[in-house]
Design an enzyme around this catalytic site. Structure first.
Site, PDB file in Angstrom:
ATOM      1  N   ARG A  74       0.842  -1.207   0.000  1.00  0.00           N
ATOM      2  CA  ARG A  74       0.000   0.000   0.000  1.00  0.00           C
ATOM      3  C   ARG A  74       0.872   1.250   0.000  1.00  0.00           C
ATOM      4  O   ARG A  74       0.565   2.244  -0.670  1.00  0.00           O
ATOM      5  CB  ARG A  74      -0.945  -0.029   1.205  1.00  0.00           C
ATOM      6  CG  ARG A  74      -2.027  -1.088   1.066  1.00  0.00           C
ATOM      7  CD  ARG A  74      -2.829  -1.225   2.324  1.00  0.00           C
ATOM      8  NE  ARG A  74      -3.574  -0.008   2.652  1.00  0.00           N
ATOM      9  CZ  ARG A  74      -4.206   0.171   3.816  1.00  0.00           C
ATOM     10  NH1 ARG A  74      -4.151  -0.773   4.752  1.00  0.00           N
ATOM     11  NH2 ARG A  74      -4.880   1.273   4.059  1.00  0.00           N
ATOM     12  N   ASN A  76      -8.175   8.523   6.430  1.00  0.00           N
ATOM     13  CA  ASN A  76      -7.176   7.963   5.527  1.00  0.00           C
ATOM     14  C   ASN A  76      -5.805   7.913   6.184  1.00  0.00           C
ATOM     15  O   ASN A  76      -5.473   8.743   7.033  1.00  0.00           O
ATOM     16  CB  ASN A  76      -7.107   8.791   4.225  1.00  0.00           C
ATOM     17  CG  ASN A  76      -8.439   8.771   3.491  1.00  0.00           C
ATOM     18  OD1 ASN A  76      -9.268   7.894   3.730  1.00  0.00           O
ATOM     19  ND2 ASN A  76      -8.662   9.746   2.632  1.00  0.00           N
ATOM     20  N   HIS A 105      -6.955   7.559  12.012  1.00  0.00           N
ATOM     21  CA  HIS A 105      -6.546   6.152  11.928  1.00  0.00           C
ATOM     22  C   HIS A 105      -5.053   5.960  11.710  1.00  0.00           C
ATOM     23  O   HIS A 105      -4.625   4.893  11.293  1.00  0.00           O
ATOM     24  CB  HIS A 105      -7.330   5.446  10.803  1.00  0.00           C
ATOM     25  CG  HIS A 105      -8.799   5.424  11.055  1.00  0.00           C
ATOM     26  ND1 HIS A 105      -9.723   5.262  10.039  1.00  0.00           N
ATOM     27  CD2 HIS A 105      -9.523   5.544  12.195  1.00  0.00           C
ATOM     28  CE1 HIS A 105     -10.946   5.277  10.553  1.00  0.00           C
ATOM     29  NE2 HIS A 105     -10.848   5.453  11.859  1.00  0.00           N
ATOM     30  N   GLY A 118     -16.287  11.405   0.662  1.00  0.00           N
ATOM     31  CA  GLY A 118     -15.610  10.188   0.219  1.00  0.00           C
ATOM     32  C   GLY A 118     -15.527   9.117   1.282  1.00  0.00           C
ATOM     33  O   GLY A 118     -14.530   8.390   1.352  1.00  0.00           O
ATOM     34  N   THR A 119     -16.570   9.003   2.107  1.00  0.00           N
ATOM     35  CA  THR A 119     -16.581   7.938   3.106  1.00  0.00           C
ATOM     36  C   THR A 119     -17.915   7.209   3.078  1.00  0.00           C
ATOM     37  O   THR A 119     -18.967   7.812   2.914  1.00  0.00           O
ATOM     38  CB  THR A 119     -16.279   8.453   4.528  1.00  0.00           C
ATOM     39  OG1 THR A 119     -16.354   7.369   5.448  1.00  0.00           O
ATOM     40  CG2 THR A 119     -17.223   9.555   4.955  1.00  0.00           C
ATOM     41  N   ALA A 129     -15.403  13.756  -5.548  1.00  0.00           N
ATOM     42  CA  ALA A 129     -14.813  14.871  -4.781  1.00  0.00           C
ATOM     43  C   ALA A 129     -13.929  15.751  -5.661  1.00  0.00           C
ATOM     44  O   ALA A 129     -13.935  16.979  -5.533  1.00  0.00           O
ATOM     45  CB  ALA A 129     -13.989  14.298  -3.620  1.00  0.00           C
TER      46      ALA A 129
END
Ligand code: BV8
Length: 251
Positions: free
Chosen positions: A73, A105, A122, A191-192, A235
């Site tokens: 990632r 993010n 997070h 965007g969630t 977005a």
């Protein structure tokens, strides 16, 4: 394609707003080519469900697999660039006296875009910490060749400095996010999928406190029926239009 029309009431409110808070999720990085958290993973990782890999138990069971997933990632994110959605939020921060960007993010793209007032709920993909004794680790020996690398303090395993499912969010960061949601005049959820808690509580905290709540997402979410405005679009398209129609500039 003509630019999306932003509701006049939202433009009017934004022009006079002093306190604005924004919650972003993986969708704001989608146009940078970073796969969202729930869309199908590719290659080696296609066989794994992220929610099964992003847990302490998965790391205990197979530290090398989980560590390799984060390295993969990191490599995807290093190839990505901030997109017009990220850049529009940098401009919004310039325009609003008391602006808070709360992100779920872990890709660090908001900071690379130039945002400053960021709360990373997070954690961050590019930081590591000690899994065994939670030692503070300044410069993790990521190139040591060991997978995962060892903690220089206690010799235990290092882990990504992200919040896994079943783990508490950093209390100070969550408290700051809750305070920003309580005080915001306008709160954006961008965007969630609004599925992961306690982040998904924040828009409701803002609603309860009387904020205008705006969702930006091409798809409906569990939050959609509750918001003041639901702007159905990407977005990277909607946010630049919002900046242009509110402050007459291109972000
Ligand atoms: C916790 C880091 C105490 C790791 C992540 C109630 C209260 C508290 C906890 C829970 C609760 N109920 C359940 C729980 C447990 C759990 C949880 O919420 N589970 C869910 C699945 C039900 N929560 C926790 O475990 C949290 N810990 O509260 O501790 C506790 C523990 C257990 C039980 C009780 C209390 C920790 C959660 C943090 C997990 N870590 N990430 C890593 O990244 O590897 S979460 C992970 O999901 C990512 O951070 C991601 O950001 C996040 C949320 O996903 P989204 O960002 O929304 O991404 P997603 O793919 O889902 O959606 C993308 C959206 O974008 C879509 O809607 C799509 O339409 C849209 N989109 C696509 N393209 C675009 C777009 N939008 C705009 N423009 C586009 N171009």
């Amino acid at each position: 394609m003509s630019e999306p029309l932003i509701p006049a009431d939202l433009i009017h409110r934004l022009r006079s707003a002093r306190r604005v808070a924004v919650l972003t999720g993986a969708g704001i990085s989608a146009e940078s080519g970073v796969p969202t958290f729930r869309e199908a993973q590719t290659g080696l990782w296609a066989q794994y469900n992220p929610e099964e890999l992003a847990t302490p138990d998965a790391f205990r069971r197979n530290p090398q697999l989980v560590w390799d997933w984060y390295i993969w990632r990191q490599e995807r994110v290093r190839l990505a660039e901030p997109n017009p959605g990220h850049l529009a939020l940098v401009e919004m921060e310039r325009r609003i006296a008391d602006f808070t960007l709360i992100t779920q993010n872990v890709d660090g793209l908001h900071r690379r875009a130039g945002s400053h007032q960021i709360l990373e709920l997070h954690g961050n993909l590019f930081r590591a910490k000690c899994f065994s004794e939670d030692c503070p680790v300044e410069n993790p020996p990521l190139e040591s060749g060991e997978i995962p690398p060892r903690c220089p303090q206690c010799g235990g395993l290092l882990r990504p400095d992200v919040v896994w499912f079943g783990e508490m969010l950093p209390a100070n960061i969550l408290r700051a996010a809750e305070q920003a949601a309580t005080q915001a005049e306008v709160f954006f959820s961008i965007g969630t999928s609004a599925l992961v808690y306690p982040a998904a509580d924040l828009p409701f905290t803002a609603l309860t406190a009387g904020a205008m709540v705006v969702e930006i997402n091409p798809q409906p979410t569990p939050l959609s029926p509750h918001v003041t405005f639901s702007l159905n679009g990407a977005a990277g398209v909607v946010l630049p239009a919002l900046i242009a129609q509110t402050w007459g500039i291109v972000a």
